[in-house]
Design a protein around this motif. Structure first.
Motif, PDB file in Angstrom:
ATOM      1  N   SER A   1       0.832  -1.208   0.000  1.00  0.00           N
ATOM      2  CA  SER A   1       0.000   0.000   0.000  1.00  0.00           C
ATOM      3  C   SER A   1       0.863   1.252   0.000  1.00  0.00           C
ATOM      4  O   SER A   1       0.582   2.208  -0.727  1.00  0.00           O
ATOM      5  CB  SER A   1      -0.912   0.023   1.228  1.00  0.00           C
ATOM      6  OG  SER A   1      -1.849  -1.014   1.152  1.00  0.00           O
TER       7      SER A   1
ATOM      8  N   ARG B   1       2.350   1.623  -3.481  1.00  0.00           N
ATOM      9  CA  ARG B   1       1.329   2.002  -4.460  1.00  0.00           C
ATOM     10  C   ARG B   1       0.918   3.462  -4.275  1.00  0.00           C
ATOM     11  O   ARG B   1       0.936   4.251  -5.217  1.00  0.00           O
ATOM     12  CB  ARG B   1       0.116   1.077  -4.355  1.00  0.00           C
ATOM     13  CG  ARG B   1      -0.932   1.333  -5.430  1.00  0.00           C
ATOM     14  CD  ARG B   1      -2.130   0.383  -5.336  1.00  0.00           C
ATOM     15  NE  ARG B   1      -2.803   0.466  -4.050  1.00  0.00           N
ATOM     16  CZ  ARG B   1      -2.764  -0.478  -3.097  1.00  0.00           C
ATOM     17  NH1 ARG B   1      -2.093  -1.601  -3.298  1.00  0.00           N
ATOM     18  NH2 ARG B   1      -3.398  -0.325  -1.947  1.00  0.00           N
ATOM     19  N   ARG B   2       0.574   3.841  -3.033  1.00  0.00           N
ATOM     20  CA  ARG B   2       0.139   5.219  -2.780  1.00  0.00           C
ATOM     21  C   ARG B   2       1.289   6.206  -2.962  1.00  0.00           C
ATOM     22  O   ARG B   2       1.100   7.303  -3.488  1.00  0.00           O
ATOM     23  CB  ARG B   2      -0.439   5.342  -1.376  1.00  0.00           C
ATOM     24  CG  ARG B   2      -1.860   4.851  -1.317  1.00  0.00           C
ATOM     25  CD  ARG B   2      -2.509   5.209   0.015  1.00  0.00           C
ATOM     26  NE  ARG B   2      -2.958   3.958   0.599  1.00  0.00           N
ATOM     27  CZ  ARG B   2      -2.624   3.503   1.796  1.00  0.00           C
ATOM     28  NH1 ARG B   2      -1.870   4.191   2.591  1.00  0.00           N
ATOM     29  NH2 ARG B   2      -3.082   2.355   2.222  1.00  0.00           N
TER      30      ARG B   2
ATOM     31  N   THR C   1       3.943   5.880  -4.902  1.00  0.00           N
ATOM     32  CA  THR C   1       4.237   6.003  -6.329  1.00  0.00           C
ATOM     33  C   THR C   1       3.219   6.913  -7.004  1.00  0.00           C
ATOM     34  O   THR C   1       3.582   7.775  -7.809  1.00  0.00           O
ATOM     35  CB  THR C   1       4.242   4.617  -7.005  1.00  0.00           C
ATOM     36  OG1 THR C   1       5.243   3.805  -6.371  1.00  0.00           O
ATOM     37  CG2 THR C   1       4.532   4.717  -8.486  1.00  0.00           C
ATOM     38  N   LYS C   2       1.953   6.743  -6.646  1.00  0.00           N
ATOM     39  CA  LYS C   2       0.904   7.589  -7.223  1.00  0.00           C
ATOM     40  C   LYS C   2       1.137   9.051  -6.851  1.00  0.00           C
ATOM     41  O   LYS C   2       1.043   9.937  -7.704  1.00  0.00           O
ATOM     42  CB  LYS C   2      -0.470   7.124  -6.740  1.00  0.00           C
ATOM     43  CG  LYS C   2      -1.607   7.859  -7.384  1.00  0.00           C
ATOM     44  CD  LYS C   2      -2.948   7.284  -6.938  1.00  0.00           C
ATOM     45  CE  LYS C   2      -4.082   8.055  -7.580  1.00  0.00           C
ATOM     46  NZ  LYS C   2      -5.386   7.497  -7.230  1.00  0.00           N
ATOM     47  N   LYS C   3       1.475   9.301  -5.585  1.00  0.00           N
ATOM     48  CA  LYS C   3       1.718  10.679  -5.157  1.00  0.00           C
ATOM     49  C   LYS C   3       2.953  11.257  -5.861  1.00  0.00           C
ATOM     50  O   LYS C   3       2.954  12.416  -6.280  1.00  0.00           O
ATOM     51  CB  LYS C   3       1.895  10.766  -3.644  1.00  0.00           C
ATOM     52  CG  LYS C   3       2.079  12.198  -3.201  1.00  0.00           C
ATOM     53  CD  LYS C   3       1.901  12.392  -1.733  1.00  0.00           C
ATOM     54  CE  LYS C   3       2.031  13.890  -1.494  1.00  0.00           C
ATOM     55  NZ  LYS C   3       2.059  14.322  -0.198  1.00  0.00           N
TER      56      LYS C   3
ATOM     57  N   GLN D   1       4.060  10.457  -8.807  1.00  0.00           N
ATOM     58  CA  GLN D   1       3.671  10.745 -10.186  1.00  0.00           C
ATOM     59  C   GLN D   1       2.898  12.054 -10.258  1.00  0.00           C
ATOM     60  O   GLN D   1       3.121  12.859 -11.158  1.00  0.00           O
ATOM     61  CB  GLN D   1       2.825   9.594 -10.742  1.00  0.00           C
ATOM     62  CG  GLN D   1       3.627   8.348 -11.020  1.00  0.00           C
ATOM     63  CD  GLN D   1       2.750   7.146 -11.343  1.00  0.00           C
ATOM     64  OE1 GLN D   1       1.567   7.115 -11.037  1.00  0.00           O
ATOM     65  NE2 GLN D   1       3.354   6.140 -11.950  1.00  0.00           N
ATOM     66  N   GLN D   2       1.999  12.279  -9.309  1.00  0.00           N
ATOM     67  CA  GLN D   2       1.238  13.523  -9.293  1.00  0.00           C
ATOM     68  C   GLN D   2       2.147  14.724  -9.041  1.00  0.00           C
ATOM     69  O   GLN D   2       2.030  15.742  -9.706  1.00  0.00           O
ATOM     70  CB  GLN D   2       0.155  13.462  -8.216  1.00  0.00           C
ATOM     71  CG  GLN D   2      -0.957  12.491  -8.521  1.00  0.00           C
ATOM     72  CD  GLN D   2      -1.883  12.268  -7.329  1.00  0.00           C
ATOM     73  OE1 GLN D   2      -1.558  12.617  -6.202  1.00  0.00           O
ATOM     74  NE2 GLN D   2      -3.016  11.650  -7.585  1.00  0.00           N
ATOM     75  N   GLU D   3       3.057  14.601  -8.088  1.00  0.00           N
ATOM     76  CA  GLU D   3       3.962  15.709  -7.756  1.00  0.00           C
ATOM     77  C   GLU D   3       4.868  16.045  -8.946  1.00  0.00           C
ATOM     78  O   GLU D   3       5.073  17.204  -9.256  1.00  0.00           O
ATOM     79  CB  GLU D   3       4.834  15.353  -6.551  1.00  0.00           C
ATOM     80  CG  GLU D   3       4.102  15.330  -5.237  1.00  0.00           C
ATOM     81  CD  GLU D   3       3.706  16.721  -4.749  1.00  0.00           C
ATOM     82  OE1 GLU D   3       4.454  17.682  -5.003  1.00  0.00           O
ATOM     83  OE2 GLU D   3       2.642  16.835  -4.130  1.00  0.00           O
TER      84      GLU D   3
ATOM     85  N   GLU E   1       4.382  15.244 -12.127  1.00  0.00           N
ATOM     86  CA  GLU E   1       3.599  15.599 -13.317  1.00  0.00           C
ATOM     87  C   GLU E   1       3.354  17.114 -13.391  1.00  0.00           C
ATOM     88  O   GLU E   1       3.393  17.703 -14.458  1.00  0.00           O
ATOM     89  CB  GLU E   1       2.267  14.843 -13.287  1.00  0.00           C
ATOM     90  CG  GLU E   1       1.399  15.063 -14.497  1.00  0.00           C
ATOM     91  CD  GLU E   1       0.144  14.230 -14.396  1.00  0.00           C
ATOM     92  OE1 GLU E   1       0.085  13.187 -15.050  1.00  0.00           O
ATOM     93  OE2 GLU E   1      -0.771  14.627 -13.628  1.00  0.00           O
TER      94      GLU E   1
END
Length: 180
Positions: A163, A166-167, A169-171, A173-175, A177
């Motif tokens: 978790s 996953r979370r 990595t997502k954060k 990617q958002q930062e 991006e």
């Protein structure tokens, strides 16, 4: 009696570990010389603070010197040293993080304003993650460890490690991006 310093630089790591386990300070100094950049880099990715990473690396090596006799297999020095470094980081976080148990809510607005106009690199993005998430990300992507290995290192359940990765990595990617 220690080997001449020039010979230590050419010696296999397992031999140096064996010599250090017998109390050879020069052999241990050569191990530190070889492994210090890697350990400091690992800790820098964990804490995102150069001076702290250097202090934590020094603490890890001091602890390694005092406990190297407990290392059973000289060939396992690298993973053993990594575990010491990670444990040093985790102890630091436990002792020095007054917000450790605080809510997950963070004010990202101020951080985005302070970095507006600058390109955000991976280290800056990593710094936005909470310590356990950042540690799991670093161990997974930077150190190439499996989820099970990370769980063993951090004493977290495998599901929690997954978790966090996953979370996190997502954060990340958002930062990242937003700054591309």
């Amino acid at each position: 009696m220690s080997a001449p310093v020039e010979l230590l630089g050419k010696s296999p790591e397992a031999l140096l570990v064996t010599m250090a386990r017998r109390g050879d300070r020069d052999a241990f100094a050569e191990l530190v010389r070889r492994r210090e950049p890697w350990i400091r880099g690992l800790l820098l990715r964990c804490c995102n603070h150069q001076a702290l990473a250097e202090d934590l690396a020094q603490q890890a090596f001091i602890h390694a010197w005092h406990t190297i006799g407990q290392l059973r297999l000289a060939s396992r020095f690298g993973p053993w040293l990594k575990r010491l470094a990670v444990n040093t980081w985790l102890q630091h976080v436990r002792k020095n993080d007054p917000l450790r148990d605080a809510s997950d809510a963070t004010d990202t607005g101020a951080a985005k304003e302070s970095t507006a106009g600058m390109s955000m690199d991976l280290d800056r993005a990593l710094a936005t993650l909470k310590e356990p998430v950042r540690l799991c990300i670093v161990l997974s992507y930077h150190e190439g460890m499996t989820h099970d290995e990370i769980a063993d290192f951090t004493n977290l359940p495998v599901g929690t490690v997954k978790s966090h990765i996953r979370r996190g990595t997502k954060k990340l990617q958002q930062e990242l991006e937003e700054y591309l």
